[in-house]
Design a protein around this motif. Structure first.
Motif, PDB file in Angstrom:
ATOM      1  N   ASP A 167     -73.007  -6.164 -66.452  1.00 31.75           N
ATOM      2  CA  ASP A 167     -74.180  -5.490 -66.982  1.00 31.75           C
ATOM      3  C   ASP A 167     -74.692  -4.475 -65.959  1.00 31.75           C
ATOM      4  O   ASP A 167     -74.813  -4.794 -64.770  1.00 31.75           O
ATOM      5  CB  ASP A 167     -75.278  -6.521 -67.284  1.00 31.75           C
ATOM      6  N   PRO A 168     -75.001  -3.232 -66.385  1.00 28.31           N
ATOM      7  CA  PRO A 168     -75.459  -2.211 -65.436  1.00 28.31           C
ATOM      8  C   PRO A 168     -76.769  -2.551 -64.742  1.00 28.31           C
ATOM      9  O   PRO A 168     -77.064  -1.997 -63.677  1.00 28.31           O
ATOM     10  CB  PRO A 168     -75.614  -0.958 -66.319  1.00 28.31           C
ATOM     11  N   GLN A 169     -77.559  -3.464 -65.300  1.00 26.09           N
ATOM     12  CA  GLN A 169     -78.801  -3.865 -64.636  1.00 26.09           C
ATOM     13  C   GLN A 169     -78.528  -4.684 -63.379  1.00 26.09           C
ATOM     14  O   GLN A 169     -79.291  -4.627 -62.420  1.00 26.09           O
ATOM     15  CB  GLN A 169     -79.660  -4.706 -65.576  1.00 26.09           C
ATOM     16  N   VAL A 170     -77.450  -5.482 -63.432  1.00 23.26           N
ATOM     17  CA  VAL A 170     -77.098  -6.351 -62.297  1.00 23.26           C
ATOM     18  C   VAL A 170     -75.586  -6.240 -62.062  1.00 23.26           C
ATOM     19  O   VAL A 170     -74.837  -7.197 -62.245  1.00 23.26           O
ATOM     20  CB  VAL A 170     -77.520  -7.806 -62.554  1.00 23.26           C
ATOM     21  N   PRO A 171     -75.115  -5.070 -61.629  1.00 27.33           N
ATOM     22  CA  PRO A 171     -73.669  -4.828 -61.537  1.00 27.33           C
ATOM     23  C   PRO A 171     -72.942  -5.731 -60.546  1.00 27.33           C
ATOM     24  O   PRO A 171     -71.717  -5.881 -60.617  1.00 27.33           O
ATOM     25  CB  PRO A 171     -73.585  -3.358 -61.107  1.00 27.33           C
ATOM     26  N   GLU A 172     -73.689  -6.343 -59.656  1.00 26.85           N
ATOM     27  CA  GLU A 172     -73.069  -7.241 -58.677  1.00 26.85           C
ATOM     28  C   GLU A 172     -72.755  -8.618 -59.251  1.00 26.85           C
ATOM     29  O   GLU A 172     -72.031  -9.415 -58.628  1.00 26.85           O
ATOM     30  CB  GLU A 172     -73.989  -7.404 -57.455  1.00 26.85           C
ATOM     31  N   VAL A 173     -73.274  -8.930 -60.441  1.00 27.52           N
ATOM     32  CA  VAL A 173     -73.087 -10.252 -61.039  1.00 27.52           C
ATOM     33  C   VAL A 173     -71.820 -10.277 -61.892  1.00 27.52           C
ATOM     34  O   VAL A 173     -71.675  -9.480 -62.824  1.00 27.52           O
ATOM     35  CB  VAL A 173     -74.302 -10.630 -61.910  1.00 27.52           C
ATOM     36  N   PRO A 174     -70.897 -11.192 -61.612  1.00 30.95           N
ATOM     37  CA  PRO A 174     -69.654 -11.255 -62.385  1.00 30.95           C
ATOM     38  C   PRO A 174     -69.852 -11.892 -63.761  1.00 30.95           C
ATOM     39  O   PRO A 174     -70.831 -12.607 -64.004  1.00 30.95           O
ATOM     40  CB  PRO A 174     -68.739 -12.130 -61.519  1.00 30.95           C
ATOM     41  N   THR A 175     -68.929 -11.620 -64.662  1.00 32.53           N
ATOM     42  CA  THR A 175     -68.944 -12.240 -65.984  1.00 32.53           C
ATOM     43  C   THR A 175     -68.487 -13.690 -65.874  1.00 32.53           C
ATOM     44  O   THR A 175     -67.945 -14.111 -64.847  1.00 32.53           O
ATOM     45  CB  THR A 175     -68.010 -11.501 -66.952  1.00 32.53           C
ATOM     46  N   LEU A 176     -68.691 -14.431 -66.946  1.00 32.11           N
ATOM     47  CA  LEU A 176     -68.205 -15.813 -66.976  1.00 32.11           C
ATOM     48  C   LEU A 176     -66.691 -15.852 -66.848  1.00 32.11           C
ATOM     49  O   LEU A 176     -66.142 -16.714 -66.150  1.00 32.11           O
ATOM     50  CB  LEU A 176     -68.645 -16.498 -68.275  1.00 32.11           C
ATOM     51  N   LYS A 177     -66.011 -14.934 -67.531  1.00 29.87           N
ATOM     52  CA  LYS A 177     -64.550 -14.926 -67.466  1.00 29.87           C
ATOM     53  C   LYS A 177     -64.057 -14.668 -66.049  1.00 29.87           C
ATOM     54  O   LYS A 177     -63.042 -15.228 -65.625  1.00 29.87           O
ATOM     55  CB  LYS A 177     -63.991 -13.890 -68.433  1.00 29.87           C
ATOM     56  N   GLU A 178     -64.750 -13.831 -65.314  1.00 26.65           N
ATOM     57  CA  GLU A 178     -64.373 -13.577 -63.915  1.00 26.65           C
ATOM     58  C   GLU A 178     -64.489 -14.839 -63.079  1.00 26.65           C
ATOM     59  O   GLU A 178     -63.827 -14.962 -62.041  1.00 26.65           O
ATOM     60  CB  GLU A 178     -65.262 -12.482 -63.319  1.00 26.65           C
ATOM     61  N   GLN A 179     -65.327 -15.785 -63.528  1.00 29.86           N
ATOM     62  CA  GLN A 179     -65.537 -17.019 -62.770  1.00 29.86           C
ATOM     63  C   GLN A 179     -64.825 -18.219 -63.389  1.00 29.86           C
ATOM     64  O   GLN A 179     -65.128 -19.365 -63.068  1.00 29.86           O
ATOM     65  CB  GLN A 179     -67.040 -17.289 -62.652  1.00 29.86           C
ATOM     66  N   GLY A 180     -63.886 -17.933 -64.277  1.00 34.07           N
ATOM     67  CA  GLY A 180     -63.030 -18.995 -64.776  1.00 34.07           C
ATOM     68  C   GLY A 180     -63.494 -19.708 -66.029  1.00 34.07           C
ATOM     69  O   GLY A 180     -62.861 -20.693 -66.442  1.00 34.07           O
ATOM     70  N   VAL A 181     -64.594 -19.252 -66.658  1.00 37.38           N
ATOM     71  CA  VAL A 181     -65.057 -19.873 -67.902  1.00 37.38           C
ATOM     72  C   VAL A 181     -64.657 -18.961 -69.065  1.00 37.38           C
ATOM     73  O   VAL A 181     -65.078 -17.807 -69.131  1.00 37.38           O
ATOM     74  CB  VAL A 181     -66.590 -20.068 -67.896  1.00 37.38           C
ATOM     75  N   ASP A 182     -63.833 -19.463 -69.958  1.00 42.16           N
ATOM     76  CA  ASP A 182     -63.276 -18.650 -71.047  1.00 42.16           C
ATOM     77  C   ASP A 182     -64.298 -18.502 -72.171  1.00 42.16           C
ATOM     78  O   ASP A 182     -64.214 -19.140 -73.217  1.00 42.16           O
ATOM     79  CB  ASP A 182     -61.993 -19.293 -71.583  1.00 42.16           C
ATOM     80  N   MET A 183     -65.277 -17.630 -71.940  1.00 39.13           N
ATOM     81  CA  MET A 183     -66.354 -17.449 -72.916  1.00 39.13           C
ATOM     82  C   MET A 183     -66.896 -16.026 -72.844  1.00 39.13           C
ATOM     83  O   MET A 183     -67.143 -15.494 -71.754  1.00 39.13           O
ATOM     84  CB  MET A 183     -67.487 -18.452 -72.640  1.00 39.13           C
TER      85      MET A 183
END
Length: 322
Positions: free
Chosen positions: A229-245
């Motif tokens: 998300d452009p508001q918090v670009p440093e925060v990874p997605t769930l998929k990037e952290q191994g949760v398939d959602m």
């Protein structure tokens, strides 16, 4: 002949004069009330107030009226019963229109037949937020803690049966962790509980906690979309952290059933114009919303698609609310 002509002219002038007030009334700009089913300070309220500002030149007045409670169902009931004159509309996230029909055993409205689609306003994604009481910095730490003490980790949402509630349930199932849901009457109250350490986590739209995250008061540890998300670009997605959602949603505007096509189309055109103005578009993007401004037919199609899309996953979770 002259007398007959004079009488006819007099009658014609009288008829014209009689019509003038009606014509003046129909040419006047109507008022507009935007009903929001959540308290002031939340994402729906913020979007409604931004939109109200963009619509102020198209209506004699634009007010936002908050009717919080029941995940937006109170606001929907109010608009369902409103006159079909185009002066009362509801602004809401997609949950009450595409999730609630599958989640609740009894609803006091039909999401398709009781309302008139006006415009799909914007797309958005959700966030997983850790409060100071949790002590976690990422999804891996959150899951480790939750699995070590099943059911002890709590998460707040804007209400029972809302999209964030369902996100939390889906997250727990996808990640193999048992979390306890704590519903609130809107995102603002949930933030207060999170900051006070009364709950460990919160699922909600990114906008609700982006400022608190940047101030270091809470930590957004994941976003649920297909990309960051452009508001918090440093925060990874769930998929990037191994949760398939992956999960996104939308905000839209509806009126009561029975709106005349010309009234519906007038509202839709005004909303689309407002959403696409550079100033409002920039504000929406800053708040993490992807502006749309659709036609009524496009909103109806989006609703139909998502009603079908969520049916299977919700049934698989076994969620049924009274």
């Amino acid at each position: 002949m002259f007398r007959r002509t004079l009488v006819a002219s007099t009658l014609a002038l009288a008829a014209t004069a009689a019509l003038l007030p009606a014509q003046a009334q129909t040419s006047e700009k109507p008022p507009l009330k935007i009903v929001v089913g959540f308290p002031p300070g939340g994402s729906a309220d913020l979007l409604a107030r931004l939109l109200a500002e963009g619509l102020k030149n198209d209506f004699s007045s634009v007010i936002v009226e908050n009717k919080p409670g029941a995940g937006g169902r109170i606001a929907l009931g109010h608009v369902k019963r409103a006159p079909a004159d185009g002066q009362t509309v509801v602004l809401l996230p997609s949950g009450p229109m595409v999730l609630f029909p599958h989640v609740y055993k009894k609803l006091d409205y039909d999401a398709v037949t009781d309302f008139t689609p006006i415009s799909l306003l914007a797309h958005f994604q959700f966030s997983v937020v850790a409060g100071p009481a949790s002590g976690v910095k990422n999804v891996a730490e959150m899951l480790a803690k939750a699995k070590a003490a099943p059911g002890k980790s709590t998460y707040g949402t804007p209400g029972q049966g809302t999209l964030p509630h369902f996100m939390g349930v889906m997250f727990g199932q996808k990640a193999g962790a048992e979390l306890t849901h704590v519903p609130f009457q809107g995102g603002g109250p949930a933030n207060t509980a999170l900051l006070g350490g009364h709950i460990d986590y919160k699922f909600d739209v990114v906008t609700e906690t982006a400022e608190l995250h940047r101030a270091g008061k809470v930590r957004i540890i994941a976003v649920t979309g297909t990309q960051r998300d452009p508001q918090v670009p440093e925060v990874p997605t769930l998929k990037e952290q191994g949760v398939d959602m992956e999960a996104t949603a939308w905000f839209a505007m509806y009126g009561p059933a029975g709106l005349k096509p010309e009234v519906r189309d007038m509202l839709s055109a005004a909303v689309a114009k407002a959403v696409r103005t550079p100033a409002l578009k920039t504000r929406l993007l800053e708040q993490g919303y992807e502006p749309v401004g659709s036609t009524p037919a496009e909103l109806a199609a989006a609703q139909k698609t998502d009603l079908q899309r969520w049916a299977g996953p919700i049934k698989a979770t076994g969620i049924q609310l009274d």
